[in-house]
Design a protein around this motif. Sequence first.
Motif, PDB file in Angstrom:
ATOM      1  N   UNK A   1      -7.994  -6.057  -1.630  1.00  0.00           N
ATOM      2  CA  UNK A   1      -7.241  -6.566  -2.791  1.00  0.00           C
ATOM      3  C   UNK A   1      -8.101  -7.355  -3.779  1.00  0.00           C
ATOM      4  N   UNK A   2      -9.158  -8.047  -3.312  1.00  0.00           N
ATOM      5  CA  UNK A   2      -9.987  -8.829  -4.233  1.00  0.00           C
ATOM      6  C   UNK A   2     -11.190  -8.050  -4.772  1.00  0.00           C
ATOM      7  N   UNK A   3     -11.363  -6.797  -4.378  1.00  0.00           N
ATOM      8  CA  UNK A   3     -12.408  -5.937  -4.943  1.00  0.00           C
ATOM      9  C   UNK A   3     -11.921  -5.359  -6.277  1.00  0.00           C
TER      10      UNK A   3
ATOM     11  N   UNK B   1      -0.949  -3.211  -0.171  1.00  0.00           N
ATOM     12  CA  UNK B   1      -0.275  -3.432  -1.451  1.00  0.00           C
ATOM     13  C   UNK B   1      -0.419  -2.194  -2.342  1.00  0.00           C
ATOM     14  N   UNK B   2       0.542  -1.964  -3.211  1.00  0.00           N
ATOM     15  CA  UNK B   2       0.415  -0.871  -4.176  1.00  0.00           C
ATOM     16  C   UNK B   2      -0.824  -1.110  -5.033  1.00  0.00           C
ATOM     17  N   UNK B   3      -1.533  -0.042  -5.345  1.00  0.00           N
ATOM     18  CA  UNK B   3      -2.786  -0.144  -6.084  1.00  0.00           C
ATOM     19  C   UNK B   3      -2.689   0.612  -7.406  1.00  0.00           C
ATOM     20  N   UNK B   4      -3.420   0.106  -8.396  1.00  0.00           N
ATOM     21  CA  UNK B   4      -3.536   0.732  -9.708  1.00  0.00           C
ATOM     22  C   UNK B   4      -5.032   0.858  -9.997  1.00  0.00           C
ATOM     23  N   UNK B   5      -5.464   2.042 -10.442  1.00  0.00           N
ATOM     24  CA  UNK B   5      -6.896   2.277 -10.649  1.00  0.00           C
ATOM     25  C   UNK B   5      -7.141   3.257 -11.784  1.00  0.00           C
ATOM     26  N   UNK B   6      -8.369   3.248 -12.264  1.00  0.00           N
ATOM     27  CA  UNK B   6      -8.910   4.287 -13.138  1.00  0.00           C
ATOM     28  C   UNK B   6     -10.137   4.838 -12.440  1.00  0.00           C
TER      29      UNK B   6
ATOM     30  N   UNK C   1      -7.435  -2.361 -10.357  1.00  0.00           N
ATOM     31  CA  UNK C   1      -6.837  -3.506 -11.034  1.00  0.00           C
ATOM     32  C   UNK C   1      -5.910  -4.301 -10.122  1.00  0.00           C
ATOM     33  N   UNK C   2      -5.216  -3.620  -9.243  1.00  0.00           N
ATOM     34  CA  UNK C   2      -4.274  -4.253  -8.319  1.00  0.00           C
ATOM     35  C   UNK C   2      -4.353  -3.573  -6.969  1.00  0.00           C
ATOM     36  N   UNK C   3      -3.956  -4.273  -5.931  1.00  0.00           N
ATOM     37  CA  UNK C   3      -3.738  -3.673  -4.626  1.00  0.00           C
ATOM     38  C   UNK C   3      -4.990  -3.343  -3.858  1.00  0.00           C
ATOM     39  N   UNK C   4      -4.817  -2.451  -2.887  1.00  0.00           N
ATOM     40  CA  UNK C   4      -5.913  -2.030  -2.022  1.00  0.00           C
ATOM     41  C   UNK C   4      -5.693  -0.585  -1.595  1.00  0.00           C
ATOM     42  N   UNK C   5      -6.788   0.089  -1.233  1.00  0.00           N
ATOM     43  CA  UNK C   5      -6.693   1.455  -0.731  1.00  0.00           C
ATOM     44  C   UNK C   5      -7.980   1.823  -0.007  1.00  0.00           C
ATOM     45  N   UNK C   6      -7.889   2.879   0.762  1.00  0.00           N
ATOM     46  CA  UNK C   6      -9.033   3.484   1.431  1.00  0.00           C
ATOM     47  C   UNK C   6      -9.423   4.719   0.636  1.00  0.00           C
ATOM     48  N   UNK C   7     -10.726   4.990   0.532  1.00  0.00           N
ATOM     49  CA  UNK C   7     -11.188   6.161  -0.198  1.00  0.00           C
ATOM     50  C   UNK C   7     -12.179   6.952   0.620  1.00  0.00           C
TER      51      UNK C   7
END
Length: 189
Positions: free
Chosen positions: A107-109, A134-139, A82-88
């Motif tokens: 960030x736009x994914x 950026x801080x990220x929020x996910x499910x 929903x927000x931010x970015x991260x590596x997985x």
Amino acid sequence: AGVSGGGGGGGGERIRFRVVPLTIHRDVHLGHSQHGELCPLEWVHHRFIHDGSSDSSGHRRSLAGSSSEASTFNVKFHFWKYLGDFYGMVSDHPPFKLMAPYKYARPDDHELVLEFCDVSPGEEVWVGLYGGVECAVYDMDVYVHTGECHGGHDGRRLGTIQTGRKLLGGSTEDGSSADAYAATETEEF
């Protein structure tokens, strides 16, 4: 609620605030979404262990089909960001270093899918998420299937380093990563 005031060079004005703790579970299960948040330079780890007795819809059946011997299956982790970015990245151990293969959720994914192929019943599958800019929020939801697996390069399997063997990094002709071992003397560790 807490009260802050006076201490940091501000005008002595009191500000009320609340702290809301968020539990992010390490262990994830079929049929249960996991919410998570992470910020830059942070790691969040999730672990999935499946006994091979249910499919992703929760119906009891053997993933091994009619065979009495255990079969492998594939694990898919689906993220809604929903927000931010991260590596997985996915692995057979908790990843603590960002190293290929991994995927990046910009960030736009809004979605990220990671797959780990050929998992045996009872084998641990770990997801490591590393905070980006950026801080990220996910499910996240987890699924198992026995169909085609597209995660050939999503997951990393490392064997146990035995005495007299040293892990070496490498790459294959197509540029994907590979792990190799070379014989060494014990004092080189």
